[in-house]
Design an enzyme around this catalytic site. Structure first.
Site, PDB file in Angstrom:
ATOM      1  N   LYS A   8       0.841  -1.213   0.000  1.00  0.00           N
ATOM      2  CA  LYS A   8       0.000   0.000   0.000  1.00  0.00           C
ATOM      3  C   LYS A   8       0.873   1.259   0.000  1.00  0.00           C
ATOM      4  O   LYS A   8       0.625   2.198  -0.730  1.00  0.00           O
ATOM      5  CB  LYS A   8      -0.938   0.038   1.222  1.00  0.00           C
ATOM      6  N   ARG A  21     -10.334   0.802   8.720  1.00  0.00           N
ATOM      7  CA  ARG A  21      -9.838  -0.548   8.961  1.00  0.00           C
ATOM      8  C   ARG A  21     -10.837  -1.382   9.764  1.00  0.00           C
ATOM      9  O   ARG A  21     -10.543  -2.526  10.093  1.00  0.00           O
ATOM     10  CB  ARG A  21      -8.570  -0.440   9.781  1.00  0.00           C
ATOM     11  N   ARG A  39      11.341  -5.345   5.009  1.00  0.00           N
ATOM     12  CA  ARG A  39      11.049  -3.939   4.676  1.00  0.00           C
ATOM     13  C   ARG A  39      11.967  -2.973   5.424  1.00  0.00           C
ATOM     14  O   ARG A  39      12.178  -3.101   6.625  1.00  0.00           O
ATOM     15  CB  ARG A  39       9.585  -3.643   5.008  1.00  0.00           C
ATOM     16  N   ARG A  52      10.711  -0.475  10.710  1.00  0.00           N
ATOM     17  CA  ARG A  52       9.608  -0.160  11.627  1.00  0.00           C
ATOM     18  C   ARG A  52       9.640  -1.090  12.821  1.00  0.00           C
ATOM     19  O   ARG A  52       9.897  -2.275  12.668  1.00  0.00           O
ATOM     20  CB  ARG A  52       8.271  -0.321  10.888  1.00  0.00           C
ATOM     21  N   ARG A 106      -1.107  -8.293  13.620  1.00  0.00           N
ATOM     22  CA  ARG A 106      -1.611  -7.405  12.555  1.00  0.00           C
ATOM     23  C   ARG A 106      -2.428  -8.196  11.528  1.00  0.00           C
ATOM     24  O   ARG A 106      -3.445  -7.710  11.029  1.00  0.00           O
ATOM     25  CB  ARG A 106      -0.442  -6.670  11.882  1.00  0.00           C
TER      26      ARG A 106
END
Ligand code: AMP
Length: 215
Positions: free
Chosen positions: A13, A89, A128, A161, A172
């Site tokens: 995203k 969400r 990431r 992160r 998550r």
């Protein structure tokens, strides 16, 4: 165009929002980025959100809805619309958002859903890295920077992160299946959803996105 971009954590995203906002001249609003910025600055909103985001849990709807409402109310340059990344969400957020935008030029008209099999997400999330200065997103496995650990654009040291670890990811993904997938159904019933296969390399996915959005 007023667009929502949806998909599981690690679906891409953030990466494609950056391309879409340039291509379409949209305001890019990422609720995750707003929370992270507030947490790093130690604001009251940041203090409220910190323990939830670090564990991979959703921040309560009342806090998140208010933050988005404030953001929209203070939006002076509406550009060609917005690209909302990471919100709504939950079904309650979707309903609150509908209430906030009813009768305004801010109602949602497109929902882009990035589809990636759950097995692929762990690799994407743990690999990431991002640039704290310009926000560029890399992946050490599939999209590494030219020089290890530094941003191609400005040479800043890349960071990971805090919630990009296997333990938070599990929470998550559970939150996503339980609370966020039903939101896709909510917009599907309104005929607003386009799905894109988000497996493959960046250029390939970008071509698919432009095709489904007709841009
Ligand atoms: P993201 O960058 O979109 O993965 O969001 C990071 C974290 O911010 C999430 O795991 C949540 O803790 C929080 N967050 C972001 N957007 C929302 C939202 N719409 N509702 C509740 N929590 C959110």
């Amino acid at each position: 165009m007023n667009m929502l971009i949806m998909g599981a954590p690690g679906a891409g995203k953030g990466t494609f929002s950056r391309l879409l906002r340039e291509e379409l001249n949209l305001n890019h609003i990422s609720t995750g980025d707003i929370f992270r910025e507030n947490i790093s600055k130690g604001t009251p909103l940041g203090l409220e959100a910190k323990s939830y985001t670090e564990q991979g849990k959703l921040v309560p709807d009342s806090v998140t809805n208010k933050m988005v409402k404030d953001y929209l109310e203070n939006l002076t340059d509406k550009k060609n619309g917005y690209l909302l990344d990471g919100y709504p969400r939950t079904i309650d957020q979707a309903k609150a958002f509908e209430e906030m935008t009813k009768g305004t030029d801010l109602a949602v008209d497109t929902v882009l859903v990035m589809d990636v099999p759950f097995e692929e997400l762990t690799r994407r999330i743990t690999g990431r890295r991002s640039c704290p200065k310009c926000g560029e997103i890399y992946n050490i496995y599939s999209n590494p920077p030219k020089v290890e650990g530094v941003c191609d654009h400005d040479g800043t040291a890349l960071t990971q992160r805090k919630d990009d670890n296997e333990e938070s990811l599990k929470t998550r993904l559970d939150e996503y299946s339980k609370n966020t997938e039903p939101v896709i159904g909510y917009y599907d019933e309104k005929g607003l959803v386009s799905h894109v296969d988000a497996l493959g390399d960046k250029d390939e996915i970008w071509t698919r996105i432009k095709k489904v959005l007709n841009i």
